[in-house]
Design a protein around this motif. Sequence first.
Motif, mmCIF file in Angstrom:
data_model
loop_
_atom_site.group_PDB
_atom_site.id
_atom_site.type_symbol
_atom_site.label_atom_id
_atom_site.label_comp_id
_atom_site.label_asym_id
_atom_site.label_seq_id
_atom_site.Cartn_x
_atom_site.Cartn_y
_atom_site.Cartn_z
ATOM 1 N N PRO A 1 50.171 50.412 56.022
ATOM 2 C CA PRO A 1 50.685 49.535 54.978
ATOM 3 C C PRO A 1 51.994 50.067 54.404
ATOM 4 O O PRO A 1 52.270 51.270 54.433
ATOM 5 N N ASP A 2 52.795 49.164 53.864
ATOM 6 C CA ASP A 2 54.093 49.549 53.319
ATOM 7 C C ASP A 2 53.972 50.446 52.092
ATOM 8 O O ASP A 2 54.874 51.243 51.816
ATOM 9 N N ASP A 3 52.876 50.334 51.350
ATOM 10 C CA ASP A 3 52.751 51.161 50.150
ATOM 11 C C ASP A 3 52.472 52.628 50.474
ATOM 12 O O ASP A 3 52.550 53.483 49.601
ATOM 13 N N ALA A 4 52.163 52.941 51.732
ATOM 14 C CA ALA A 4 51.963 54.334 52.148
ATOM 15 C C ALA A 4 53.302 55.010 52.451
ATOM 16 O O ALA A 4 53.360 56.223 52.583
ATOM 17 N N LEU A 5 54.379 54.222 52.557
ATOM 18 C CA LEU A 5 55.702 54.754 52.884
ATOM 19 C C LEU A 5 56.600 54.774 51.656
ATOM 20 O O LEU A 5 56.553 53.865 50.821
ATOM 21 N N SER A 6 57.423 55.791 51.586
ATOM 22 C CA SER A 6 58.476 55.829 50.561
ATOM 23 C C SER A 6 59.689 56.495 51.193
ATOM 24 O O SER A 6 59.555 57.398 52.019
ATOM 25 N N GLU A 7 60.846 56.030 50.823
ATOM 26 C CA GLU A 7 62.066 56.626 51.376
ATOM 27 C C GLU A 7 63.016 56.974 50.242
ATOM 28 O O GLU A 7 63.024 56.341 49.184
ATOM 29 N N ARG A 8 63.793 58.008 50.507
ATOM 30 C CA ARG A 8 64.749 58.494 49.521
ATOM 31 C C ARG A 8 66.025 58.836 50.269
ATOM 32 O O ARG A 8 65.972 59.427 51.354
ATOM 33 N N PHE A 9 67.132 58.450 49.709
ATOM 34 C CA PHE A 9 68.414 58.747 50.342
ATOM 35 C C PHE A 9 69.005 59.993 49.698
ATOM 36 O O PHE A 9 69.077 60.105 48.479
ATOM 37 N N ILE A 10 69.407 60.914 50.563
ATOM 38 C CA ILE A 10 69.958 62.192 50.105
ATOM 39 C C ILE A 10 71.305 62.421 50.770
ATOM 40 O O ILE A 10 71.649 61.751 51.745
ATOM 41 N N ARG A 11 72.037 63.358 50.269
ATOM 42 C CA ARG A 11 73.340 63.667 50.849
ATOM 43 C C ARG A 11 73.149 64.373 52.179
ATOM 44 O O ARG A 11 72.332 65.276 52.312
ATOM 45 N N ALA A 12 73.927 63.963 53.150
ATOM 46 C CA ALA A 12 73.815 64.542 54.483
ATOM 47 C C ALA A 12 74.897 65.588 54.688
ATOM 48 O O ALA A 12 76.008 65.461 54.172
ATOM 49 N N SER A 13 74.577 66.600 55.446
ATOM 50 C CA SER A 13 75.588 67.587 55.822
ATOM 51 C C SER A 13 76.244 67.125 57.106
ATOM 52 O O SER A 13 75.779 66.210 57.772
ATOM 53 N N GLY A 14 77.324 67.750 57.471
ATOM 54 C CA GLY A 14 77.978 67.427 58.736
ATOM 55 C C GLY A 14 79.090 66.423 58.585
ATOM 56 O O GLY A 14 79.651 66.229 57.507
ATOM 57 N N PRO A 15 79.440 65.732 59.688
ATOM 58 C CA PRO A 15 80.586 64.836 59.673
ATOM 59 C C PRO A 15 80.358 63.627 58.772
ATOM 60 O O PRO A 15 79.248 63.174 58.591
ATOM 61 N N GLY A 16 81.414 63.127 58.229
ATOM 62 C CA GLY A 16 81.308 61.962 57.361
ATOM 63 C C GLY A 16 82.628 61.656 56.683
ATOM 64 O O GLY A 16 82.745 60.695 55.944
ATOM 65 N N GLY A 17 83.598 62.513 56.920
ATOM 66 C CA GLY A 17 84.911 62.256 56.332
ATOM 67 C C GLY A 17 84.891 62.392 54.824
ATOM 68 O O GLY A 17 84.235 63.254 54.270
ATOM 69 N N SER B 1 75.159 58.992 49.763
ATOM 70 C CA SER B 1 73.899 59.572 50.252
ATOM 71 C C SER B 1 73.436 58.766 51.453
ATOM 72 O O SER B 1 72.857 57.688 51.310
ATOM 73 N N THR B 2 73.689 59.290 52.641
ATOM 74 C CA THR B 2 73.365 58.542 53.853
ATOM 75 C C THR B 2 72.124 59.057 54.562
ATOM 76 O O THR B 2 71.514 58.319 55.337
ATOM 77 N N ALA B 3 71.743 60.294 54.334
ATOM 78 C CA ALA B 3 70.552 60.826 54.999
ATOM 79 C C ALA B 3 69.301 60.207 54.384
ATOM 80 O O ALA B 3 69.263 59.886 53.208
ATOM 81 N N VAL B 4 68.264 60.048 55.209
ATOM 82 C CA VAL B 4 67.028 59.426 54.762
ATOM 83 C C VAL B 4 65.896 60.437 54.846
ATOM 84 O O VAL B 4 65.743 61.137 55.847
ATOM 85 N N GLU B 5 65.117 60.508 53.783
ATOM 86 C CA GLU B 5 63.891 61.294 53.780
ATOM 87 C C GLU B 5 62.747 60.295 53.671
ATOM 88 O O GLU B 5 62.514 59.707 52.625
ATOM 89 N N LEU B 6 62.056 60.090 54.783
ATOM 90 C CA LEU B 6 60.959 59.128 54.848
ATOM 91 C C LEU B 6 59.649 59.879 54.659
ATOM 92 O O LEU B 6 59.381 60.856 55.356
ATOM 93 N N ARG B 7 58.854 59.424 53.698
ATOM 94 C CA ARG B 7 57.567 60.059 53.414
ATOM 95 C C ARG B 7 56.454 59.066 53.672
ATOM 96 O O ARG B 7 56.515 57.932 53.217
ATOM 97 N N CYS B 8 55.444 59.525 54.408
ATOM 98 C CA CYS B 8 54.287 58.685 54.707
ATOM 99 C C CYS B 8 53.050 59.390 54.171
ATOM 100 O O CYS B 8 52.682 60.471 54.643
ATOM 101 N N ASP B 9 52.420 58.783 53.167
ATOM 102 C CA ASP B 9 51.206 59.341 52.577
ATOM 103 C C ASP B 9 50.031 58.971 53.481
ATOM 104 O O ASP B 9 49.630 57.812 53.562
ATOM 105 N N LEU B 10 49.499 59.969 54.181
ATOM 106 C CA LEU B 10 48.453 59.707 55.162
ATOM 107 C C LEU B 10 47.118 59.363 54.520
ATOM 108 O O LEU B 10 46.253 58.776 55.163
ATOM 109 N N LYS B 11 46.926 59.708 53.236
ATOM 110 C CA LYS B 11 45.701 59.318 52.539
ATOM 111 C C LYS B 11 45.665 57.801 52.359
ATOM 112 O O LYS B 11 44.623 57.178 52.506
ATOM 113 N N ARG B 12 46.805 57.219 52.057
ATOM 114 C CA ARG B 12 46.889 55.762 51.879
ATOM 115 C C ARG B 12 46.925 55.028 53.218
ATOM 116 O O ARG B 12 46.616 53.847 53.281
ATOM 117 N N ALA B 13 47.328 55.723 54.265
ATOM 118 C CA ALA B 13 47.474 55.075 55.573
ATOM 119 C C ALA B 13 46.121 54.739 56.182
ATOM 120 O O ALA B 13 46.027 53.852 57.021
#
Length: 139
Positions: A11-27, A34-46
């Motif tokens: 289910p979608d409520d088991a997922l959460s995403e957060r955008f963080i600053r990415a290292s590396g190329p980007g000009g 903040s282009t990097a993505v931290e995707l979290r999946c709560d396996l208890k809710r899944a």
Amino acid sequence: MIRITATLSIPDDALSERFIRASGPGGQNVNKVSTAVELRCDLKRADLPLDMMQRLQLLAGRQLTLDNVLVITADTHRSQERNRAEALGRLTALLKRAAVRPKKRIATRPTKASKQRRLDAKARTSRVKSLRRVRPAFD
């Protein structure tokens, strides 16, 4: 809902995403956007099957926290959408690998021919080594 197999989805409520600053190329945007993505999946809710959870714990390794939250970080691309798609793809690939039950091994006995081949190979190796040991006689 994210479909893993024909009978399993998260289910979608088991997922959460957060955008963080990415290292590396980007000009010039690397310090502003903040282009990097931290995707979290709560396996208890899944609500995954127990055997799949055990396989997932082995496959996930350090990506799994003590609270059974699967954390996937994607920062290879310069856009949020592509990083989001990559993180989601990695999550589904990992869950699909964990969903596959390993085949049970059926114990078999070696055939008579395979035993004979093994003994022949041992005898051949023994003969070669014994020939190496024989020293010429000095007369």
